[in-house]
Design a protein around this motif. Structure first.
Motif, mmCIF file in Angstrom:
data_model
loop_
_atom_site.group_PDB
_atom_site.id
_atom_site.type_symbol
_atom_site.label_atom_id
_atom_site.label_comp_id
_atom_site.label_asym_id
_atom_site.label_seq_id
_atom_site.Cartn_x
_atom_site.Cartn_y
_atom_site.Cartn_z
ATOM 1 N N GLU A 1 0.843 -1.201 0.000
ATOM 2 C CA GLU A 1 0.000 0.000 0.000
ATOM 3 C C GLU A 1 0.880 1.253 0.000
ATOM 4 O O GLU A 1 1.912 1.302 0.667
ATOM 5 C CB GLU A 1 -0.923 -0.008 1.221
ATOM 6 C CG GLU A 1 -1.895 -1.165 1.166
ATOM 7 C CD GLU A 1 -2.619 -1.452 2.477
ATOM 8 O OE1 GLU A 1 -3.657 -2.124 2.445
ATOM 9 O OE2 GLU A 1 -2.134 -1.009 3.544
ATOM 10 N N HIS B 1 1.169 -6.195 6.657
ATOM 11 C CA HIS B 1 0.964 -4.993 7.472
ATOM 12 C C HIS B 1 1.940 -5.036 8.630
ATOM 13 O O HIS B 1 2.355 -6.104 9.044
ATOM 14 C CB HIS B 1 -0.471 -4.898 7.991
ATOM 15 C CG HIS B 1 -0.887 -3.478 8.217
ATOM 16 N ND1 HIS B 1 -0.520 -2.780 9.339
ATOM 17 C CD2 HIS B 1 -1.581 -2.627 7.440
ATOM 18 C CE1 HIS B 1 -1.001 -1.544 9.243
ATOM 19 N NE2 HIS B 1 -1.649 -1.420 8.096
ATOM 20 N N GLU C 1 -5.524 3.191 0.859
ATOM 21 C CA GLU C 1 -6.191 2.208 1.726
ATOM 22 C C GLU C 1 -6.941 2.883 2.850
ATOM 23 O O GLU C 1 -8.007 2.441 3.257
ATOM 24 C CB GLU C 1 -5.160 1.217 2.299
ATOM 25 C CG GLU C 1 -5.788 0.056 3.079
ATOM 26 C CD GLU C 1 -6.091 0.363 4.540
ATOM 27 O OE1 GLU C 1 -7.036 -0.222 5.094
ATOM 28 O OE2 GLU C 1 -5.410 1.197 5.137
ATOM 29 N N GLU C 2 -6.364 3.962 3.388
ATOM 30 C CA GLU C 2 -6.980 4.622 4.546
ATOM 31 C C GLU C 2 -8.237 5.376 4.113
ATOM 32 O O GLU C 2 -8.208 6.132 3.154
ATOM 33 C CB GLU C 2 -5.987 5.621 5.176
ATOM 34 C CG GLU C 2 -4.657 5.012 5.600
ATOM 35 C CD GLU C 2 -4.780 4.135 6.839
ATOM 36 O OE1 GLU C 2 -5.878 4.032 7.423
ATOM 37 O OE2 GLU C 2 -3.755 3.537 7.217
ATOM 38 N N HIS D 1 2.696 1.837 6.146
ATOM 39 C CA HIS D 1 2.612 1.279 4.789
ATOM 40 C C HIS D 1 3.942 1.377 4.045
ATOM 41 O O HIS D 1 4.161 0.652 3.075
ATOM 42 C CB HIS D 1 1.496 1.972 3.995
ATOM 43 C CG HIS D 1 0.122 1.750 4.566
ATOM 44 N ND1 HIS D 1 -1.023 2.287 4.038
ATOM 45 C CD2 HIS D 1 -0.288 1.028 5.645
ATOM 46 C CE1 HIS D 1 -2.060 1.920 4.756
ATOM 47 N NE2 HIS D 1 -1.648 1.167 5.744
ATOM 48 N N CYS E 1 0.623 4.298 9.852
ATOM 49 C CA CYS E 1 0.101 2.939 9.674
ATOM 50 C C CYS E 1 1.180 2.055 9.052
ATOM 51 O O CYS E 1 0.936 0.895 8.743
ATOM 52 C CB CYS E 1 -1.171 2.938 8.826
ATOM 53 S SG CYS E 1 -2.266 1.558 9.218
HETATM 54 ZN ZN LIG Z 1 -2.618 0.255 7.346
#
Ligand SMILES: [Zn+2]
Ligand SMILES: [Zn+2]
Length: 451
Positions: free
Chosen positions: A81, A182, A140-141, A105, A103
């Motif tokens: 991502e 992830h 993605e977010e 990525h 996050c």
């Molecule tokens: Zn994430």
């Protein structure tokens, strides 16, 4: 580990510094969803250096490059991502946009490119009886929605989620199996991520009433704030009908709730996410939500506009994630010989998170292997996220991506074929599109004929 698996690991170790540099560079140059131009360029440039001519600009910024120009056999997508979050308080946030990789990525892209470095080795590529698609997915977010809605209105995209959009434009049509990663802060090693997650739809509700002097003549107004309060109360009263097993979550905020103390609110707005562990539970909660909104409108004599926006689907775990489990265990053991101590942790199908990801869509239409790695501290989506072990975050991620693809496709792609034979998608692509369309709607209540 066979000889080529050992070669994959050695190759990634030899390129360790480069992989770490990529991870660091992206971490300190975070970009928000559908704006990841710089990050996408890094992916495309590195793939080109490896002899892969990628497709770019997929779903605005997505990148997809095949290991081999033509090849029969199954195609495995390694998916990273591109996007970050709007958390300007992070010390490495992009100073112009406030975007930061809270996050993690960036580790996915470092891992993806590290895997590409190893898998493009001619001997290794030759040993794969199938193809690999290196995919960098945007957005993605589910944040920055105003910008994304603007793209939808311009016709640039149709859905907010990057993978939803990649599915829509057909970028997953030739993919047989996907692999996703992830980070998991504070995890000491690797984790099989074969749990479930909630899906969701979003709601944007606007109540229209009539303003009036709140003390002098409230009888001439129609209070849109009271309608919103009644609706929120009615939503709360539904909660006893939600089964624990369905993990329903409805959470809301009010971006507008009138204009002044002494003015009856003419307009109020409620935004909500309606989440559930499976599609029937999401649909049920969504219907009850709409009903509660209508109750607020009819009770106070307002009108309510209910905009439903499709979010993400629940994640469907694999029946048998054994191949990935084997990769993690073997890599953990091999690492010991190099002085790494990365234990394996297991998140199985009985483990559920109420949050959501657009990997849910991918898992609904094709087999998806997912794994986590540590190497970060702090909490996801928090400005306290820090990279503390670049080997684990970036380099080990590359090894897991590469080894998983290799094991799926070696020996006439025996393992990939077995996975495909045993897989039954939750939705066909047509059913998926129908689901998205059905949850992309606007209702005004009461309808004009009943006002
Ligand atoms: Zn994430
Ligand atoms: Zn996130």
């Amino acid at each position: 580990m066979d000889r080529l698996e050992q070669k994959i690991i050695n190759c990634i170790e030899q390129h360790r510094d480069e992989i770490i540099t990529i991870g660091r560079d992206i971490f300190t140059h975070a970009e928000m969803g559908y704006k990841e131009y710089r990050t996408a360029q890094i992916v495309a440039d590195r793939l080109r250096q490896l002899g892969i001519e990628p497709q770019t600009g997929l779903a605005v910024t997505g990148v997809k490059g095949y290991l081999k120009p033509r090849c029969s056999g199954p195609i495995v997508a390694l998916v990273g991502e591109l996007d970050a979050l709007p958390i300007p308080a992070h010390p490495d946030a992009n100073p112009e946009t406030g975007a930061s990789h809270c996050c993690g990525h960036n580790a996915q892209i470092a891992g993806l490119l590290g895997a590409a470095i190893a898998l493009t080795d001619p001997e290794i590529a030759q040993a794969l009886d199938g193809n690999i698609a290196f995919m960098a997915a945007p957005a993605e977010e589910f944040v920055d929605t105003e910008f994304k809605v603007g793209l939808i209105q311009k016709g640039t995209i149709r859905y907010c989620g990057g993978k939803s959009e990649l599915i829509r434009i057909g970028a997953f049509d030739d993919i047989d199996i996907a692999v996703g990663h992830h980070i998991s802060p504070n995890l000491p090693g690797y984790q099989l991520a074969n749990g479930t997650s909630n899906g969701f739809v979003n709601k944007v509700v606007t109540f229209h009433g009539k303003s009036a002097h709140a003390a002098g003549s409230p009888h001439t107004g129609v209070d849109a704030l009271n309608a919103a309060m009644l609706a929120l109360h009615a939503i709360d009263l539904q909660r006893e009908t939600f089964r624990d097993a369905d993990s329903v979550r409805i959470h809301s905020f009010m971006p507008r709730a009138g204009t002044a103390i002494n003015v009856i609110a003419e307009e109020t707005c409620i935004e909500s996410s309606v989440r559930g562990k499976n599609i029937p539970a999401m649909q049920d909660a969504s219907r009850k939500y709409d009903r509660a909104i209508r109750a607020g409108a009819i009770g106070l004599g307002c009108t309510a506009e209910i905009v439903t926006v499709p979010g993400y689907l629940p994640t469907v775990p694999l029946d048998d994630p054994g191949l990935l489990t084997g990769v993690l265990q073997d890599l953990s053991a091999e690492g010991q010989t190099r002085g790494y101590h990365y234990p394996v942790d297991y998140c199985n199908a009985d483990s559920h998170t109420a949050g959501s990801t657009d990997f849910g869509e991918v898992s609904s239409i094709l087999p998806l292997y997912q794994f986590n790695t540590g190497g970060y501290t702090g909490e996801l989506h928090n400005s306290n996220v820090r990279v503390t072990d670049e080997q684990l975050a970036y380099v080990e991620t590359a090894k897991i991506f590469a080894l998983t693809a290799y094991r799926l496709l070696k020996n006439q792609a025996e393992a990939a074929k077995k996975v495909l034979a045993g897989f039954h998608p939750t939705l066909t692509r047509e059913e998926y599109f129908a689901f998205m369309e059905e949850n992309d709607r606007t209702e005004v209540y009461p309808p004009a004929s009943e006002r």
